[in-house]
Design an enzyme around this catalytic site. Structure first.
Site, mmCIF file in Angstrom:
data_model
loop_
_atom_site.group_PDB
_atom_site.id
_atom_site.type_symbol
_atom_site.label_atom_id
_atom_site.label_comp_id
_atom_site.label_asym_id
_atom_site.label_seq_id
_atom_site.Cartn_x
_atom_site.Cartn_y
_atom_site.Cartn_z
ATOM 1 N N ASP A 19 36.189 -11.907 0.385
ATOM 2 C CA ASP A 19 37.464 -11.371 0.855
ATOM 3 C C ASP A 19 37.204 -10.515 2.092
ATOM 4 O O ASP A 19 36.259 -9.730 2.121
ATOM 5 C CB ASP A 19 38.077 -10.511 -0.254
ATOM 6 C CG ASP A 19 39.568 -10.729 -0.397
ATOM 7 O OD1 ASP A 19 40.282 -10.514 0.604
ATOM 8 O OD2 ASP A 19 40.017 -11.092 -1.500
ATOM 9 N N ASP A 64 42.640 -11.086 4.033
ATOM 10 C CA ASP A 64 43.760 -10.317 3.485
ATOM 11 C C ASP A 64 44.823 -10.027 4.555
ATOM 12 O O ASP A 64 44.493 -9.539 5.636
ATOM 13 C CB ASP A 64 43.177 -8.996 2.950
ATOM 14 C CG ASP A 64 44.134 -8.230 2.083
ATOM 15 O OD1 ASP A 64 44.423 -8.681 0.979
ATOM 16 O OD2 ASP A 64 44.585 -7.151 2.530
ATOM 17 N N GLU A 103 45.603 -15.051 4.348
ATOM 18 C CA GLU A 103 46.779 -14.661 3.561
ATOM 19 C C GLU A 103 47.862 -14.189 4.519
ATOM 20 O O GLU A 103 47.623 -13.293 5.323
ATOM 21 C CB GLU A 103 46.416 -13.542 2.579
ATOM 22 C CG GLU A 103 47.540 -13.261 1.602
ATOM 23 C CD GLU A 103 47.589 -11.831 1.087
ATOM 24 O OE1 GLU A 103 48.198 -11.615 0.030
ATOM 25 O OE2 GLU A 103 47.044 -10.913 1.744
ATOM 26 N N HIS A 150 45.876 -12.815 -8.077
ATOM 27 C CA HIS A 150 45.824 -11.448 -8.612
ATOM 28 C C HIS A 150 47.052 -10.611 -8.250
ATOM 29 O O HIS A 150 47.189 -9.489 -8.723
ATOM 30 C CB HIS A 150 44.560 -10.763 -8.105
ATOM 31 C CG HIS A 150 44.584 -10.520 -6.634
ATOM 32 N ND1 HIS A 150 44.538 -11.559 -5.708
ATOM 33 C CD2 HIS A 150 44.700 -9.392 -5.907
ATOM 34 C CE1 HIS A 150 44.611 -11.056 -4.485
ATOM 35 N NE2 HIS A 150 44.709 -9.748 -4.576
ATOM 36 N N ASP A 151 47.925 -11.123 -7.392
ATOM 37 C CA ASP A 151 49.145 -10.396 -7.003
ATOM 38 C C ASP A 151 50.401 -10.982 -7.635
ATOM 39 O O ASP A 151 51.491 -10.452 -7.442
ATOM 40 C CB ASP A 151 49.343 -10.463 -5.474
ATOM 41 C CG ASP A 151 48.268 -9.726 -4.713
ATOM 42 O OD1 ASP A 151 47.738 -8.719 -5.242
ATOM 43 O OD2 ASP A 151 47.964 -10.140 -3.580
HETATM 44 C C1 NOJ Z 1 47.018 -8.480 -0.328
HETATM 45 C C2 NOJ Z 1 46.113 -8.399 -1.517
HETATM 46 O O1 NOJ Z 1 46.052 -9.648 -2.128
HETATM 47 C C3 NOJ Z 1 46.674 -7.329 -2.417
HETATM 48 O O2 NOJ Z 1 46.059 -7.302 -3.677
HETATM 49 C C4 NOJ Z 1 46.529 -6.020 -1.699
HETATM 50 O O3 NOJ Z 1 47.165 -5.005 -2.441
HETATM 51 C C5 NOJ Z 1 47.148 -6.049 -0.305
HETATM 52 N N1 NOJ Z 1 46.897 -7.263 0.404
HETATM 53 C C6 NOJ Z 1 46.601 -4.926 0.527
HETATM 54 O O4 NOJ Z 1 45.249 -5.152 0.823
#
Ligand code: NOJ
Length: 561
Positions: free
Chosen positions: A98, A199, A256, A329-330
């Protein structure tokens, strides 16, 4: 269409804090991951995307990095990480790391220096502004609630943080900062990693002048997002990053990108532009949100989902490449969100897996998806750990007096901790995740849903994923075939084809718990057929009308010769 290893691969995401604890401190760690590599090999995946394992004060579970070149103490040491890479490569598995460089932690050395004085050499590594009439420099909101600006007394200025106040945004306008990032990327590439998941990488270029968002702003994303998503210099930065850090290595990249649309994604992933190989877009995970944003729950319509996937499948058909995911994970657990996590948990988990793995693009599996792990309902807000959830609850309930029951309902449906409960390895205490006390409670359904029983049961979701992954290796049509949708207006079933040379895949999916029927179009019905995979045994023979049982999925391979 160029052949690339990352198009043929299936990627498995590990959220290290919740995967496997080896030392009884209740937190997953790198030796824990190493102990489970044979399990991943048995599943058949090709690549692991490892969520951040760098030094971090854990305000946002590692997405707030205080040292990009060292491993978080909770997770182990650099020696452990090097052993992980070696053990993975030894098994033919690739590792992507990451890359979190829209922001760092406020405990990073750069920020500690930056906040000391206005003329510190690191000042311009971050985005500092004076206040406006005693208030914040603009009206942008943080993704984690409240203003996106934090006042700092030492220099009497504000710094920008799109995420928590412990995640100050890095200033990509500064060429020195950019070079630091590229050097750091090369540090990991030289160690032999196989790529990066980047990210919120489309947030790194902000609109000049950081203007106020119009008021009232659209609420889909936070106020101000139109000024920091896909900003004016984003393509320059990504191309520079490619040239300075990535070009010499045979690695893959996935960016992302919240708020990205198909046209922008085409630019980001066009192979001739050297930016990223694929993006994580968010449109399909926003379809069940109302105008108030993520926590404003709205029922999902299958036709919306079909229309959206079809737009992305056809939009990136010739130029660019899709990433395929239904959870991470989000996001909440996919079987709870798009399937039925009660009576039809096994059938619907397999149906959703079929749906995703037969599309064109690179599929991502989030840890636990392959055994059908579900959302969780903790009784009290005290049991939740995620900063986004806790800040939102505080704002809505404590500051705005909203009904706590209603807010908890939205957390049950959308909260990120749904995905972060520990991996359920077996039916021993805490699901075999730890011998200590887990940092977040294990889902109480671990006695029924766990990896050890799934591996033993040939009919399990786990073995179905194995088959899907294996098929991808055997059938080039799954990787390269053209996508076309049938019955776009049907609210119950999703049917699409993939076409390559003289072959066609016919993918038939029942998204409901009722029986449905699919009348096969006459031109397809005449072709020679065989069942490639199905989630009911024995699979149905090909016929002019296919009667579908609850959440049934069937894929036929048709021969047009
Ligand atoms: C996206 C990540 O997937 C998430 O878990 C994170 O809180 C935010 N970006 C900030 O880094």
């Amino acid at each position: 269409m160029e052949k690339q290893w990352w198009k043929e691969s299936v990627i498995y995401q590990i959220y290290p804090r919740s995967f496997k604890d080896s030392n009884g401190d209740g937190i997953g760690d790198i030796p824990g991951i190493i102990s489970k590599l044979d399990y991943l090999k048995e599943l058949g995946i090709d690549v692991v995307w490892l969520s951040p394992v760098y030094q971090s004060p854990n305000d946002d579970n590692g997405y707030d990095i205080s040292d990009y070149r060292n491993i978080m103490d909770d997770f182990g040491t650099m020696e452990d990480w090097e052993l992980l890479l070696k053990e993975m490569h030894g098994r033919g598995l690739k590792l992507i790391m990451d890359l979190v460089v829209n922001h760092s932690s406020d405990e990073h050395q750069w920020f500690m220096e930056s906040k000391k004085s206005k003329d510190n050499p690191y000042r311009d590594y971050y985005i500092w502004r004076p206040g406006k009439e005693g208030k914040e420099p603009n009206n942008w909101q943080s993704t984690f609630s409240g203003s996106a600006w934090q006042y700092d007394e030492t220099t009497e200025e504000y710094y920008l943080h799109i995420f928590s106040k412990k995640q100050p945004d890095l200033n990509w306008e500064n060429p020195k900062l950019r070079q630091e990032v590229y050097d750091m990327m090369k540090f990991w590439l030289e160690k032999g990693i196989d790529g990066f998941r980047m990210d919120v990488i489309n947030f790194i270029s902000k609109v000049d002048g950081l203007p106020d968002a119009p008021n009232p702003d659209e609420k889909k994303y936070v106020s101000g997002s139109r000024f920091f998503m896909n900003g004016p210099r984003i393509h320059d930065y990504l191309q520079e990053m490619h040239k300075e850090a990535l070009a010499e290595y045979n690695v893959m990249t996935v960016g992302e990108m919240p708020g990205v649309n198909v046209e922008q994604a085409k630019l980001y992933t066009d192979e001739t532009r050297d930016e990223v190989n694929m993006v994580f877009q968010f449109e399909h995970v926003d379809l069940d949100s109302g105008p108030g944003g993520k926590w404003d729950l709205k029922p999902l319509k299958l036709t919306d989902l079909k229309q959206n996937f079809t737009k992305w499948q056809t939009g990136l058909q010739e130029i660019g490449w899709n990433s395929l995911y239904l959870n991470n994970h989000d996001q909440p657990r996919m079987v709870s969100r798009f399937g039925n996590d009660k009576q039809y948990r096994v059938e619907s988990a397999k149906m959703l897996a079929t749906f995703l793995h037969m599309l064109k693009g690179t599929p991502y599996i989030y840890q636990g998806e392959e055994i059908g792990m579900t959302n969780v309902r903790f009784d009290s807000i005290e049991d939740y750990k995620d900063i986004e959830t806790l800040n939102m609850y505080d704002e809505k309930v404590n500051q705005n007096g909203e009904d706590p029951k209603k807010v908890m309902e939205s957390i049950y449906v959308k909260g990120r901790d749904n995905a972060r409960t520990p991996f359920q390895w077996d039916d021993s205490e805490h699901g075999g995740f730890t011998t200590g006390t887990p940092w977040i409670q294990v889902n109480s359904n671990y006695p029924e849903i766990n990896a050890s029983q799934a591996v033993l049961d040939e009919g399990s979701i786990f073995h179905y994923y194995r088959k899907l992954i294996k098929l991808r290796k055997e059938q080039p049509i799954i990787v390269h075939g053209r996508y076309d949708i049938l019955l776009p207006e049907d609210e119950n079933i999703y049917v699409y084809t993939r076409t390559l040379d003289a072959q066609k895949l016919l993918v038939i999916l029942n998204f409901t718990e009722d029986e449905q029927s699919f009348p096969v179009p006459p031109d397809l019905h005449e072709m020679k057929s065989k069942v490639l995979i199905s989630n009911y045994e024995p699979a149905q023979e090909y016929s002019s009308t296919i009667q579908l049982r609850p959440y049934e999925a069937i894929v036929y391979l048709l021969d047009m010769r």
